[in-house]
Write a protein that holds these residues in place. Sequence first.
Motif, PDB file in Angstrom:
ATOM      1  N   LEU A  17       1.013  -1.264  -0.092  1.00 31.06           N
ATOM      2  CA  LEU A  17      -0.112   0.050  -0.106  1.00 31.06           C
ATOM      3  C   LEU A  17       0.718   1.192   0.004  1.00 31.06           C
ATOM      4  CD1 LEU A  17      -2.700  -0.970   2.652  1.00 31.06           C
ATOM      5  CD2 LEU A  17      -2.997  -0.862   0.176  1.00 31.06           C
ATOM      6  N   SER A  18       0.380   2.262  -0.511  1.00 26.94           N
ATOM      7  CA  SER A  18       1.051   3.473  -0.729  1.00 26.94           C
ATOM      8  C   SER A  18       1.131   4.117   0.811  1.00 26.94           C
ATOM      9  CB  SER A  18       0.652   4.436  -1.621  1.00 26.94           C
ATOM     10  OG  SER A  18       0.661   4.107  -2.953  1.00 26.94           O
ATOM     11  N   HIS A  19       2.579   4.659   1.189  1.00 19.96           N
ATOM     12  CA  HIS A  19       2.696   5.277   2.507  1.00 19.96           C
ATOM     13  C   HIS A  19       2.688   6.794   1.916  1.00 19.96           C
ATOM     14  CE1 HIS A  19       5.657   6.853   5.748  1.00 19.96           C
ATOM     15  NE2 HIS A  19       4.453   6.952   6.050  1.00 19.96           N
ATOM     16  N   ILE A  20       1.814   7.476   2.491  1.00 21.14           N
ATOM     17  CA  ILE A  20       1.725   8.957   1.996  1.00 21.14           C
ATOM     18  C   ILE A  20       1.571   9.867   3.213  1.00 21.14           C
ATOM     19  CG2 ILE A  20       0.916   8.508  -0.342  1.00 21.14           C
ATOM     20  CD1 ILE A  20      -1.893   9.051   0.506  1.00 21.14           C
ATOM     21  N   SER A  21       2.030  11.033   3.109  1.00 20.12           N
ATOM     22  CA  SER A  21       1.869  12.068   4.289  1.00 20.12           C
ATOM     23  C   SER A  21       1.298  13.360   3.367  1.00 20.12           C
ATOM     24  CB  SER A  21       3.143  12.518   4.750  1.00 20.12           C
ATOM     25  OG  SER A  21       3.888  13.079   4.075  1.00 20.12           O
ATOM     26  N   THR A  22       0.791  14.356   4.138  1.00 16.95           N
ATOM     27  CA  THR A  22       0.322  15.483   3.466  1.00 16.95           C
ATOM     28  C   THR A  22       1.299  16.207   2.870  1.00 16.95           C
ATOM     29  OG1 THR A  22       0.525  16.697   5.672  1.00 16.95           O
ATOM     30  CG2 THR A  22      -1.628  15.851   5.079  1.00 16.95           C
ATOM     31  N   GLY A  23       2.523  16.075   3.155  1.00 19.26           N
ATOM     32  CA  GLY A  23       3.652  16.890   2.649  1.00 19.26           C
ATOM     33  C   GLY A  23       3.999  16.119   1.200  1.00 19.26           C
ATOM     34  N   ASP A  24       3.717  14.720   1.224  1.00 21.46           N
ATOM     35  CA  ASP A  24       4.078  14.037   0.004  1.00 21.46           C
ATOM     36  C   ASP A  24       3.030  14.751  -0.990  1.00 21.46           C
ATOM     37  OD1 ASP A  24       6.098  12.347   1.059  1.00 21.46           O
ATOM     38  OD2 ASP A  24       4.824  11.060   1.836  1.00 21.46           O
ATOM     39  N   ILE A  25       1.841  14.328  -0.507  1.00 17.72           N
ATOM     40  CA  ILE A  25       0.724  14.787  -1.568  1.00 17.72           C
ATOM     41  C   ILE A  25       0.888  16.319  -1.958  1.00 17.72           C
ATOM     42  CG2 ILE A  25      -1.891  15.258  -1.614  1.00 17.72           C
ATOM     43  CD1 ILE A  25      -2.315  13.179   0.709  1.00 17.72           C
ATOM     44  N   PHE A  26       1.312  17.186  -1.151  1.00 13.35           N
ATOM     45  CA  PHE A  26       1.420  18.718  -1.336  1.00 13.35           C
ATOM     46  C   PHE A  26       2.443  18.829  -2.607  1.00 13.35           C
ATOM     47  CE2 PHE A  26      -0.293  20.546   2.824  1.00 13.35           C
ATOM     48  CZ  PHE A  26      -1.460  20.042   2.573  1.00 13.35           C
ATOM     49  N   ARG A  27       3.494  17.888  -2.340  1.00 11.03           N
ATOM     50  CA  ARG A  27       4.622  18.303  -3.494  1.00 11.03           C
ATOM     51  C   ARG A  27       4.089  17.775  -4.693  1.00 11.03           C
ATOM     52  NH1 ARG A  27       7.612  17.372   1.373  1.00 11.03           N
ATOM     53  NH2 ARG A  27       7.533  15.107   1.423  1.00 11.03           N
ATOM     54  N   LYS A  28       3.383  16.732  -4.785  1.00 10.99           N
ATOM     55  CA  LYS A  28       2.945  16.015  -6.096  1.00 10.99           C
ATOM     56  C   LYS A  28       1.710  16.905  -6.676  1.00 10.99           C
ATOM     57  CE  LYS A  28       3.815  11.346  -5.157  1.00 10.99           C
ATOM     58  NZ  LYS A  28       3.336   9.977  -5.046  1.00 10.99           N
ATOM     59  N   MET A  29       0.875  17.686  -5.832  1.00 13.15           N
ATOM     60  CA  MET A  29       0.036  18.432  -6.284  1.00 13.15           C
ATOM     61  C   MET A  29       0.610  19.683  -7.024  1.00 13.15           C
ATOM     62  SD  MET A  29      -3.139  17.155  -6.007  1.00 13.15           S
ATOM     63  CE  MET A  29      -4.301  18.538  -6.020  1.00 13.15           C
ATOM     64  N   ILE A  30       1.360  20.366  -6.187  1.00 11.95           N
ATOM     65  CA  ILE A  30       1.789  21.930  -6.869  1.00 11.95           C
ATOM     66  C   ILE A  30       2.582  21.520  -8.206  1.00 11.95           C
ATOM     67  CG2 ILE A  30       1.876  22.619  -4.387  1.00 11.95           C
ATOM     68  CD1 ILE A  30       4.977  22.152  -4.520  1.00 11.95           C
ATOM     69  N   GLN A  31       2.715  20.397  -8.578  1.00  8.81           N
ATOM     70  CA  GLN A  31       3.273  20.249 -10.210  1.00  8.81           C
ATOM     71  C   GLN A  31       2.174  20.103 -11.141  1.00  8.81           C
ATOM     72  OE1 GLN A  31       5.784  16.824  -9.943  1.00  8.81           O
ATOM     73  NE2 GLN A  31       7.068  17.291  -8.052  1.00  8.81           N
ATOM     74  N   GLU A  32       0.992  20.167 -10.595  1.00 10.84           N
ATOM     75  CA  GLU A  32      -0.305  20.059 -11.389  1.00 10.84           C
ATOM     76  C   GLU A  32      -0.595  21.332 -11.750  1.00 10.84           C
ATOM     77  OE1 GLU A  32      -3.319  17.669  -9.844  1.00 10.84           O
ATOM     78  OE2 GLU A  32      -1.988  15.703  -9.560  1.00 10.84           O
ATOM     79  N   ASP A  33      -1.231  21.519 -12.921  1.00  8.89           N
ATOM     80  CA  ASP A  33      -1.744  22.757 -13.438  1.00  8.89           C
ATOM     81  C   ASP A  33      -3.264  22.801 -13.270  1.00  8.89           C
ATOM     82  OD1 ASP A  33      -1.830  25.391 -14.614  1.00  8.89           O
ATOM     83  OD2 ASP A  33      -2.107  24.547 -16.514  1.00  8.89           O
ATOM     84  N   THR A  34      -3.677  23.299 -12.001  1.00  7.68           N
ATOM     85  CA  THR A  34      -5.104  23.094 -11.406  1.00  7.68           C
ATOM     86  C   THR A  34      -5.129  24.439 -10.651  1.00  7.68           C
ATOM     87  OG1 THR A  34      -4.916  21.728  -9.595  1.00  7.68           O
ATOM     88  CG2 THR A  34      -5.449  20.767 -11.621  1.00  7.68           C
ATOM     89  N   ALA A  35      -6.584  24.629 -10.305  1.00 12.03           N
ATOM     90  CA  ALA A  35      -6.800  25.873  -9.571  1.00 12.03           C
ATOM     91  C   ALA A  35      -6.499  25.678  -7.991  1.00 12.03           C
ATOM     92  CB  ALA A  35      -8.182  26.348  -9.439  1.00 12.03           C
ATOM     93  N   GLU A  36      -6.521  24.414  -7.598  1.00  8.42           N
ATOM     94  CA  GLU A  36      -6.389  23.918  -6.418  1.00  8.42           C
ATOM     95  C   GLU A  36      -4.670  23.566  -6.085  1.00  8.42           C
ATOM     96  OE1 GLU A  36      -8.362  20.127  -5.776  1.00  8.42           O
ATOM     97  OE2 GLU A  36      -9.981  20.880  -5.338  1.00  8.42           O
ATOM     98  N   SER A  37      -3.937  23.231  -6.981  1.00  7.39           N
ATOM     99  CA  SER A  37      -2.715  23.331  -6.913  1.00  7.39           C
ATOM    100  C   SER A  37      -1.810  24.666  -6.950  1.00  7.39           C
ATOM    101  CB  SER A  37      -1.973  22.579  -8.135  1.00  7.39           C
ATOM    102  OG  SER A  37      -2.162  23.186  -9.272  1.00  7.39           O
TER     103      SER A  37
END
Length: 215
Positions: A29-49
């Motif tokens: 199973l993936s082991h994730i933290s909010t830090g991991d998620i944030f780092r991946k999200m800011i690379q996307e081109d969306t309003a939330e990122s």
Amino acid sequence: MIKRIIILMGPPGSGKGTHGAILSKDLFLSHISTGDIFRKMIQEDTAESKMLASYMNEGKLVPSDLVNKIVRKYILSDECKSGCILDGYPRTLEQAEYFIENIDADISTIFFNLDNDVAIKRILGRFNCVSCGRIYNEYFDKPSKAGVCDECGSHDLLARLDDDQDTIVARLDEYRKETLPMVEYYKKKGKFHIVNAGQSKQKVADEVASIVKKI
């Protein structure tokens, strides 16, 4: 298929990251933290990122409603198709309630219980491998060979110089204020387990493994 989600709770220095990584390998199973998620999200081109990036770039605390939406989106992604191990989320009672109401999953919680004095000593002694991320501790968990990572053989081991005692005490105070109310919340929800995180790494790993077999 209902996702299997294991939430790891506990104060800084309690070993959530270390044992989350072990569980990830054992359970696939993936082991994730909010830090991991944030780092991946800011690379996307969306309003939330873009909104997330603006908060992080300015050093501001990311609002709970934005954190909730981002984590929910990530958990519903293909990377977490079978479930995941969550480390550092939910962080507050508000986030915990949102998570229960908005994520269809089989949720279990493991609480890493640790005294303040031990937590402070552990955090002050932390260092990690820059290459693979393996976490070590000057007092409790040194590499088998000095200066060499047991996991990948790298010689690039870095001390956590940003962890000073005043900062650590402040983080622990914040944790106990915001996170401890969730202990009672999850106890009432069931599938709540407590681990004595003050034991040796192997004993904690064995205790966690025994819990996971039952859930």
